[in-house]
Design a protein around this motif. Structure first.
Motif, PDB file in Angstrom:
ATOM      1  N   GLU A  14       2.067   9.106  11.469  1.00 15.20           N
ATOM      2  CA  GLU A  14       2.088   8.404  10.192  1.00 15.20           C
ATOM      3  C   GLU A  14       3.372   7.599  10.012  1.00 15.20           C
ATOM      4  O   GLU A  14       3.367   6.537   9.382  1.00 15.20           O
ATOM      5  CB  GLU A  14       1.911   9.390   9.038  1.00 15.20           C
ATOM      6  CG  GLU A  14       1.759   8.719   7.678  1.00 15.20           C
ATOM      7  CD  GLU A  14       0.618   7.700   7.634  1.00 15.20           C
ATOM      8  OE1 GLU A  14       0.831   6.608   7.048  1.00 15.20           O
ATOM      9  OE2 GLU A  14      -0.464   7.985   8.178  1.00 15.20           O
ATOM     10  N   GLN A  15       4.479   8.079  10.558  1.00 11.90           N
ATOM     11  CA  GLN A  15       5.727   7.322  10.461  1.00 11.90           C
ATOM     12  C   GLN A  15       5.612   5.996  11.197  1.00 11.90           C
ATOM     13  O   GLN A  15       6.038   4.947  10.698  1.00 11.90           O
ATOM     14  CB  GLN A  15       6.890   8.131  11.017  1.00 11.90           C
ATOM     15  CG  GLN A  15       8.230   7.407  10.895  1.00 11.90           C
ATOM     16  CD  GLN A  15       9.385   8.248  11.406  1.00 11.90           C
ATOM     17  OE1 GLN A  15       9.204   9.366  11.857  1.00 11.90           O
ATOM     18  NE2 GLN A  15      10.586   7.699  11.337  1.00 11.90           N
ATOM     19  N   LEU A  16       5.003   6.027  12.393  1.00  9.48           N
ATOM     20  CA  LEU A  16       4.792   4.792  13.144  1.00  9.48           C
ATOM     21  C   LEU A  16       3.878   3.858  12.372  1.00  9.48           C
ATOM     22  O   LEU A  16       4.133   2.639  12.302  1.00  9.48           O
ATOM     23  CB  LEU A  16       4.201   5.114  14.517  1.00  9.48           C
ATOM     24  CG  LEU A  16       3.827   3.915  15.392  1.00  9.48           C
ATOM     25  CD1 LEU A  16       5.076   3.107  15.761  1.00  9.48           C
ATOM     26  CD2 LEU A  16       3.104   4.377  16.654  1.00  9.48           C
ATOM     27  N   CYS A  17       2.821   4.388  11.785  1.00 11.97           N
ATOM     28  CA  CYS A  17       1.906   3.556  11.003  1.00 11.97           C
ATOM     29  C   CYS A  17       2.638   2.876   9.846  1.00 11.97           C
ATOM     30  O   CYS A  17       2.456   1.676   9.592  1.00 11.97           O
ATOM     31  CB  CYS A  17       0.756   4.407  10.459  1.00 11.97           C
ATOM     32  SG  CYS A  17      -0.431   4.975  11.668  1.00 11.97           S
ATOM     33  N   THR A  18       3.462   3.640   9.153  1.00 12.44           N
ATOM     34  CA  THR A  18       4.204   3.086   8.014  1.00 12.44           C
ATOM     35  C   THR A  18       5.140   1.969   8.461  1.00 12.44           C
ATOM     36  O   THR A  18       5.249   0.914   7.808  1.00 12.44           O
ATOM     37  CB  THR A  18       5.001   4.205   7.318  1.00 12.44           C
ATOM     38  OG1 THR A  18       4.095   5.212   6.839  1.00 12.44           O
ATOM     39  CG2 THR A  18       5.801   3.653   6.153  1.00 12.44           C
ATOM     40  N   GLN A  19       5.826   2.175   9.587  1.00 13.40           N
ATOM     41  CA  GLN A  19       6.733   1.154  10.099  1.00 13.40           C
ATOM     42  C   GLN A  19       5.979  -0.120  10.475  1.00 13.40           C
ATOM     43  O   GLN A  19       6.419  -1.240  10.138  1.00 13.40           O
ATOM     44  CB  GLN A  19       7.479   1.703  11.314  1.00 13.40           C
ATOM     45  CG  GLN A  19       8.479   2.805  10.995  1.00 13.40           C
ATOM     46  CD  GLN A  19       9.028   3.462  12.239  1.00 13.40           C
ATOM     47  OE1 GLN A  19       8.414   3.416  13.309  1.00 13.40           O
ATOM     48  NE2 GLN A  19      10.186   4.097  12.113  1.00 13.40           N
ATOM     49  N   LEU A  20       4.867   0.026  11.153  1.00 11.41           N
ATOM     50  CA  LEU A  20       4.113  -1.147  11.587  1.00 11.41           C
ATOM     51  C   LEU A  20       3.468  -1.869  10.406  1.00 11.41           C
ATOM     52  O   LEU A  20       3.442  -3.103  10.369  1.00 11.41           O
ATOM     53  CB  LEU A  20       3.052  -0.730  12.608  1.00 11.41           C
ATOM     54  CG  LEU A  20       3.606  -0.313  13.974  1.00 11.41           C
ATOM     55  CD1 LEU A  20       2.538   0.359  14.819  1.00 11.41           C
ATOM     56  CD2 LEU A  20       4.175  -1.524  14.712  1.00 11.41           C
ATOM     57  N   ARG A  21       2.968  -1.118   9.439  1.00 12.89           N
ATOM     58  CA  ARG A  21       2.420  -1.761   8.239  1.00 12.89           C
ATOM     59  C   ARG A  21       3.521  -2.552   7.532  1.00 12.89           C
ATOM     60  O   ARG A  21       3.302  -3.685   7.080  1.00 12.89           O
ATOM     61  CB  ARG A  21       1.849  -0.719   7.284  1.00 12.89           C
ATOM     62  CG  ARG A  21       0.551  -0.064   7.741  1.00 12.89           C
ATOM     63  CD  ARG A  21      -0.051   0.748   6.601  1.00 12.89           C
ATOM     64  NE  ARG A  21      -1.057   1.670   7.083  1.00 12.89           N
ATOM     65  CZ  ARG A  21      -0.884   2.989   7.195  1.00 12.89           C
ATOM     66  NH1 ARG A  21       0.278   3.534   6.855  1.00 12.89           N
ATOM     67  NH2 ARG A  21      -1.870   3.758   7.619  1.00 12.89           N
ATOM     68  N   ASP A  75       6.189  -3.880   8.844  1.00 14.34           N
ATOM     69  CA  ASP A  75       6.484  -5.073   9.646  1.00 14.34           C
ATOM     70  C   ASP A  75       5.451  -6.169   9.391  1.00 14.34           C
ATOM     71  O   ASP A  75       5.788  -7.357   9.260  1.00 14.34           O
ATOM     72  CB  ASP A  75       6.495  -4.726  11.131  1.00 14.34           C
ATOM     73  CG  ASP A  75       7.650  -3.805  11.516  1.00 14.34           C
ATOM     74  OD1 ASP A  75       8.606  -3.690  10.727  1.00 14.34           O
ATOM     75  OD2 ASP A  75       7.585  -3.216  12.611  1.00 14.34           O
ATOM     76  N   LEU A  76       4.175  -5.781   9.329  1.00 16.03           N
ATOM     77  CA  LEU A  76       3.107  -6.758   9.113  1.00 16.03           C
ATOM     78  C   LEU A  76       3.206  -7.384   7.721  1.00 16.03           C
ATOM     79  O   LEU A  76       3.041  -8.603   7.561  1.00 16.03           O
ATOM     80  CB  LEU A  76       1.741  -6.104   9.284  1.00 16.03           C
ATOM     81  CG  LEU A  76       1.343  -5.731  10.711  1.00 16.03           C
ATOM     82  CD1 LEU A  76       0.083  -4.869  10.710  1.00 16.03           C
ATOM     83  CD2 LEU A  76       1.110  -6.988  11.544  1.00 16.03           C
ATOM     84  N   LEU A  77       3.488  -6.571   6.725  1.00 15.58           N
ATOM     85  CA  LEU A  77       3.611  -7.086   5.363  1.00 15.58           C
ATOM     86  C   LEU A  77       4.792  -8.040   5.242  1.00 15.58           C
ATOM     87  O   LEU A  77       4.698  -9.096   4.597  1.00 15.58           O
ATOM     88  CB  LEU A  77       3.772  -5.929   4.379  1.00 15.58           C
ATOM     89  CG  LEU A  77       2.538  -5.056   4.172  1.00 15.58           C
ATOM     90  CD1 LEU A  77       2.892  -3.815   3.369  1.00 15.58           C
ATOM     91  CD2 LEU A  77       1.440  -5.847   3.476  1.00 15.58           C
ATOM     92  N   ALA A  78       5.900  -7.692   5.877  1.00 17.13           N
ATOM     93  CA  ALA A  78       7.078  -8.558   5.811  1.00 17.13           C
ATOM     94  C   ALA A  78       6.808  -9.894   6.493  1.00 17.13           C
ATOM     95  O   ALA A  78       7.234 -10.955   6.005  1.00 17.13           O
ATOM     96  CB  ALA A  78       8.270  -7.854   6.467  1.00 17.13           C
TER      97      ALA A  78
END
Length: 326
Positions: free
Chosen positions: A8-15, A17-20
């Motif tokens: 879940e930590q990886l998912c949060t980081q990638l989400r 990044d995509l939003l930014a």
């Protein structure tokens, strides 16, 4: 070592990044599918538009590169709006194709496979040529050794080892003809669920396991590995493939076998190799080992039945427990 759930930590980081990068904030998210190595969500935005967000960890991090190359060739695949990479994962925002209207037909599978295999090559994909296929049983044995060193795959390990040894003894001969056309880009998971049919037409999704190799392996993939092999059905699909413009050599014998038996056998070897090597690399949890050993053994035994592999000779490589060198 992976768990039963995507990090879940990886998912949060990638989400994040995509939003930014996209400078857009969804009003809500809907989970479409999630498992230990990837997740797929639909993101809804204030202007009533939507995009698909897919997050994947190794070994599925190459899909964005494949999609970008196929988008450049205007292939019938989802449009990649953007992606972000981290050492252990990839996040992608893709065109939302909506819900599929029906399952792809036999004819659509044949026509789709034809254009996939005719597509210009994509650099840096895994390659399964004649030598590459011939190495799969030995690489499977190496992966099994590693799993046993980890105290894993203890159930039915001897049976898996014995079948891999039988396949290794005939692999070089059976791999003959692997580079005969059609040879090139392969989807790798050419299942019915990978062909998305809607009013917009037929699009090919889920390119995470793409490789360069024999197109016949894609055609064999259409039937999966959960049911007994039926070379007669694959022969019909190969005929339809050639009729749709696929290379006529698809019907030719190779490795001393009819095309359908050759393809079904190697597809099962490849599927078992993939599961063994990804498990050995820590991409599947130990809690799945008993189920996975059963799957691997079923796939390998199916390959032996198709190949007519000889029994192991007395000089076969010794097991790990009797001192086989690594």
């Amino acid at each position: 070592m992976s768990s039963d759930k995507l990090d879940e930590q990886l998912c949060t980081q990638l989400r994040g990044d995509l939003l930014a990068a996209s400078r857009r904030v969804p009003t809500r998210r809907h989970i479409i599918q999630t498992w230990e190595l990837s997740s797929v969500e639909r993101w809804f935005f204030p202007d009533d538009s939507s995009l698909i967000c897919k997050i994947a960890t190794t070994p599925f991090t190459g899909e964005a590169t494949v999609l970008r190359a196929l988008n450049n060739q205007q292939a019938p695949v989802p449009l990649l709006n953007g992606y972000t990479m981290r050492p252990d994962g990839v996040g992608m925002l893709m065109e939302d194709l909506g819900e599929a209207s029906r399952t792809a037909t036999f004819a659509e599978a044949a026509a789709t496979a034809r254009w996939v295999h005719a597509t210009a090559g994509i650099p840096n994909l895994p390659t399964f040529d004649e030598a590459g296929l011939a190495r799969l049983p030995e690489q499977g044995l190496d992966a099994l050794d590693e799993l046993r060193r980890q105290g894993r795959f203890t159930h039915d390990a001897e049976g898996i080892e014995a079948v891999l040894q039988r396949l290794a003894a005939t692999a070089r001969h059976r791999a003959d003809g692997a580079e005969r056309p059609p040879f090139g880009l392969c989807h790798g998971e050419f299942h019915r669920t990978s062909l998305h049919v809607s009013r917009a037409g037929c699009r090919v999704v889920d390119w995470a396991k793409a490789f360069t190799g024999p197109g016949l392996l894609d055609l064999a993939t259409w039937f999966g590995t959960r049911t007994p092999t039926e070379p007669r059905l694959l022969t019909k699909l190969i005929h339809a493939y050639v009729a749709a413009g696929g290379h006529p050599d698809a019907e030719a014998d190779r490795g001393g076998l009819p095309a359908a038996r050759w393809a079904l056998g190697w597809h099962r070897v490849w599927a078992a190799w993939w599961l063994l090597t990804t498990a050995a690399a820590g991409h599947h949890p130990a809690s799945a080992d008993r189920r996975h050993t059963q799957v691997v053994l079923r796939q390998l035994q199916g390959a032996v039945d198709l190949f007519g592999a000889p029994p192991p000779i007395s000089a076969s490589r010794p097991s790990l427990t009797t001192g086989r060198s690594s």
